[in-house]
Design a protein around this motif. Structure first.
Motif, mmCIF file in Angstrom:
data_model
loop_
_atom_site.group_PDB
_atom_site.id
_atom_site.type_symbol
_atom_site.label_atom_id
_atom_site.label_comp_id
_atom_site.label_asym_id
_atom_site.label_seq_id
_atom_site.Cartn_x
_atom_site.Cartn_y
_atom_site.Cartn_z
ATOM 1 N N THR A 130 0.828 -1.205 0.000
ATOM 2 C CA THR A 130 0.000 0.000 0.000
ATOM 3 C C THR A 130 0.863 1.255 0.000
ATOM 4 O O THR A 130 0.430 2.315 0.468
ATOM 5 C CB THR A 130 -0.975 0.008 1.195
ATOM 6 N N TYR A 183 -7.416 -1.340 -3.101
ATOM 7 C CA TYR A 183 -7.412 0.052 -2.644
ATOM 8 C C TYR A 183 -6.993 1.034 -3.733
ATOM 9 O O TYR A 183 -7.518 2.151 -3.801
ATOM 10 C CB TYR A 183 -6.481 0.204 -1.435
ATOM 11 N N LEU A 209 -3.221 -1.607 6.222
ATOM 12 C CA LEU A 209 -3.869 -0.435 6.830
ATOM 13 C C LEU A 209 -2.831 0.565 7.329
ATOM 14 O O LEU A 209 -3.000 1.778 7.165
ATOM 15 C CB LEU A 209 -4.771 -0.884 7.981
#
Length: 252
Positions: A29, A69, A221
């Protein structure tokens, strides 16, 4: 000692594996460099080649988080240029991986990464017009082969691809989204070679990898939260700095 499937691990080994899973989630991410740190940590538990096979399903699971995402930000024109060459690099890595030891591998990786940094700096100085950079056919070919090769041999293509994506001046979210799709496709492409050629992925190793899924999600996250706090301009230098650090790490 803890027995999990067919593995006997110490408590420190288990914490190392969970830490690796968190780092991989972060890397998918946008926290580039976290995956580079994870590779030597896992190698300390399983050894070089076996750790590569153990890590691959973790990467495949983590890729899903990154794609979910950031999928809408992918630059597909660059991906289609890279995929065929990355496949060729994967085949080359499958063959070469049978003939090099861990020390030779680390040296090769460091050389490739440092050379990539030099190439990126040269392109920055030569072409100020970012629209003209992707016109280099040989750049996509070179980085694609290098990415596929380094990914197959040691799951270390992050820095190579980061330098290509920086060279074509992708903004932060496009950078992350394009990398997410690239590695999801490449990592799933690599699975049969690890299973049937290198025999580094077994039923037990795959089931163990599934146990790490919560840690991967936690890392993803954390990565999203970190990247949101890094401004667009600073992100580019963040990537360059982490790439250089990773190259030095390969020499230790």
């Amino acid at each position: 000692m803890i027995e999990l499937f067919s593995y006997e691990l110490s408590h420190s080994d288990l914490w190392m594996i969970l830490s690796v899973s968190v780092l991989i989630g972060m890397s998918k991410t946008g926290v580039h460099g976290a995956g580079m740190i994870a590779v030597p940590l896992l190698a300390a538990v399983f050894g070089g080649k076996q750790s590569s096979g153990f890590l691959l399903p973790i990467l495949c699971l983590a890729d899903i988080f990154g794609v979910v995402y950031y999928h809408r930000h992918a630059a597909w024109d660059h991906l289609w240029k890279l995929f065929p060459w990355a496949a060729a690099g994967t085949l080359l890595g499958t063959w070469v991986g049978n003939y090099i030891d861990d020390e030779a591998f680390k040296l090769i990786m460091a050389i490739i990464i440092f050379a990539s940094v030099g190439l990126m700096i040269w392109l920055e100085k030569r072409k100020k017009n970012e629209e003209k950079v992707p016109a280099y056919f040989w750049l996509a070919a070179l980085m694609g082969v290098a990415g596929g090769f380094t990914s197959m041999v040691g799951n270390l293509a992050g820095s190579v691809m980061a330098l290509y994506l920086l060279s074509v001046h992708l903004p932060k979210n496009s950078f992350i989204g394009t990398a997410a799709w690239f590695f999801m496709v490449l990592n799933w492409f690599k699975l049969p070679f690890h299973i049937f050629s290198w025999h580094t992925i077994t039923v037990d190793s795959f089931l163990f990898d599934l146990v790490t899924l919560p840690a991967i999600g936690l890392g993803a996250l954390i990565g999203v939260a970190i990247i949101k706090k890094i401004p667009e301009k600073q992100y580019r230098w963040f990537i360059i700095a982490m790439t250089v650090v990773a190259a030095f790490g390969m020499l230790l």
